[in-house]
Write an enzyme that holds these catalytic residues in place. Structure first.
Site, short mmCIF file in Angstrom:
data_model
loop_
_atom_site.label_atom_id
_atom_site.label_comp_id
_atom_site.label_asym_id
_atom_site.label_seq_id
_atom_site.Cartn_x
_atom_site.Cartn_y
_atom_site.Cartn_z
CD GLU A 137 8.61 3.98 -0.80
OE1 GLU A 137 8.67 5.14 -0.35
OE2 GLU A 137 8.99 3.67 -1.94
N GLY A 163 -2.80 -3.99 -1.34
CA GLY A 163 -3.43 -4.98 -0.48
C GLY A 163 -2.41 -5.67 0.40
CB SER A 165 6.08 -6.02 7.07
OG SER A 165 6.12 -4.62 7.09
CE LYS A 171 0.83 -1.77 -1.27
NZ LYS A 171 0.55 -2.92 -0.39
CG ASP A 190 -1.45 -3.32 2.70
OD1 ASP A 190 -0.61 -4.20 2.99
OD2 ASP A 190 -1.21 -2.43 1.86
CE1 TYR A 223 15.79 -5.12 -3.39
CE2 TYR A 223 16.52 -5.48 -5.64
CZ TYR A 223 16.45 -4.68 -4.52
OH TYR A 223 17.05 -3.45 -4.53
CE LYS A 232 1.23 -1.10 3.26
NZ LYS A 232 2.41 -1.96 3.12
CB VAL A 290 12.91 1.36 -0.55
CG1 VAL A 290 12.08 2.59 -0.21
CG2 VAL A 290 14.03 1.74 -1.52
NE ARG A 337 16.81 2.56 -11.27
CZ ARG A 337 16.62 3.39 -10.26
NH1 ARG A 337 16.84 4.67 -10.43
NH2 ARG A 337 16.19 2.95 -9.09
#
Length: 341
Positions: A281, A136, A254, A108, A244, A52, A191, A279, A35
């Site tokens: 999640e 995964g 993570s 996810k 995962d 990122y 997870k 983000v 975007r």
């Protein structure tokens, strides 16, 4: 192998970018839609996604674009790497163009209020599309740096699984297939909640035994819930389940682990998420998961405990104390206990 048409990656985040590079490394032409025009221009000019995946060169086969309509018209296979909160708003206006496409969700998460997984939302938006998920132990930076990695593509559509395997399977990235789309996707969403707990445990200096106990009981808990919802418990013994869970609960790379670690250092939830800059999640998933577990009557003490920490003023020590006082039942829910009688 040569694709007749380019492959789309929808989303400019770290995982979407890593997947786009994998496709290009296999000689495929990729349209990575995002975007933000400035982000797309930075990739076109500097061949890097500075926000990122800083330091990772984006291959020439990846074309950063901002015209979603043209991207969907040009591509049959689309990897959807949009944030869960943006999935509907981005894709609903283009629902007709998604008909007949192969849509593979990389996201996810679970939608609040509906408790729908991302592939279920894709099905709702585009009922004529062919749907799959990819999940995964797939930390984006490690993939981008060519660390040996494996993933699972899951769909009832065997041809879709084969197409994804052919497109992504490479010298450092192995792609396995599963028909349990629901179980694979649910494992990838659940997870994230437990990774927050694991990050907190590390920040608070808890021992290796404690961390191992948390991860193992997390696996039992998420499997119990998933089976209640119709998933195959064996799915959780694979990459999308225990694989995962291990990487997300043990790696500082993570995002959800990072949020938990910041919370363990004393930051507020708002400050922890702000410091992350991406983000996480697991925070959103936690809210809807606790409500759903209560609704269907599934025992999930870690989920209830983390919710109490983030939104009810409890501490991790208090939650672990309650866990230790709980009645110890069977180690693995889906093995017969008849031999113990």
């Amino acid at each position: 192998m040569t694709e007749q048409r380019p492959i789309a990656v929808l989303g400019g985040g770290s995982f979407g970018t890593a997947v786009a590079n994998l496709l290009a490394e296999n000689g495929l032409q990729v349209r990575q839609w995002m975007r933000d025009p400035e982000q797309a221009e930075a990739i076109r000019v500097n061949r890097e996604n500075p926000r990122y995946l800083k330091g990772i060169k984006i291959l020439p086969g990846v074309e950063a674009v901002t015209d979603l309509q043209a991207t969907l018209e040009a591509c049959d296979l689309c990897f959807v790497a949009l944030p869960s909160s943006a999935l509907r708003s981005v894709l609903v206006p283009h629902a007709e163009r998604l008909s007949g496409k192969l849509l593979v969700s990389l996201t996810k998460g679970i939608e609040a209020h509906t408790f729908k997984l991302m592939s279920e939302i894709l099905e709702e938006i585009a009922p004529q599309a062919r749907i799959g998920v990819l999940s995964g132990p797939n930390l984006a930076r490690e993939i981008a740096e060519h660390a040996l990695t494996a993933t699972v593509v899951a769909s009832e559509d065997e041809e879709l699984c084969q197409r994804v395997q052919e497109a992504l399977h490479g010298r450092t990235f192995r792609v396995y297939a599963s028909a349990d789309r629901f179980g694979v996707e649910l494992g990838g969403a659940l997870k994230n909640v437990y990774a927050i707990i694991a990050g907190m445990a590390v920040a608070l200096g808890m021992g290796e035994n404690t961390k191992s106990m948390l991860i193992t009981r997390a696996l039992a808990e998420m499997t119990r819930f998933a089976v209640n919802q119709g998933a195959n418990p064996m799915t959780f013994l694979g990459l999308a389940g225990v694989g995962d869970l291990i990487v997300t609960c043990s790696s500082p790379k993570s995002r959800n682990y990072q949020v938990g670690f910041a919370l363990g250092q004393g930051l507020s939830l708002e400050d922890a998420v702000t410091r992350l800059g991406e983000v996480a999640e697991g925070v959103n998933t936690l809210k809807v998961l606790k409500a759903k577990a209560q609704e269907v009557g599934v025992y999930m003490p870690l989920v209830a405990g983390l919710h109490a920490i983030l939104f009810e003023g409890r501490t991790l020590n208090q939650v672990i104390e309650l866990l230790m006082r709980g009645e110890p039942k069977t180690d693995v829910d889906f093995i017969s206990t008849s031999g113990f009688n």
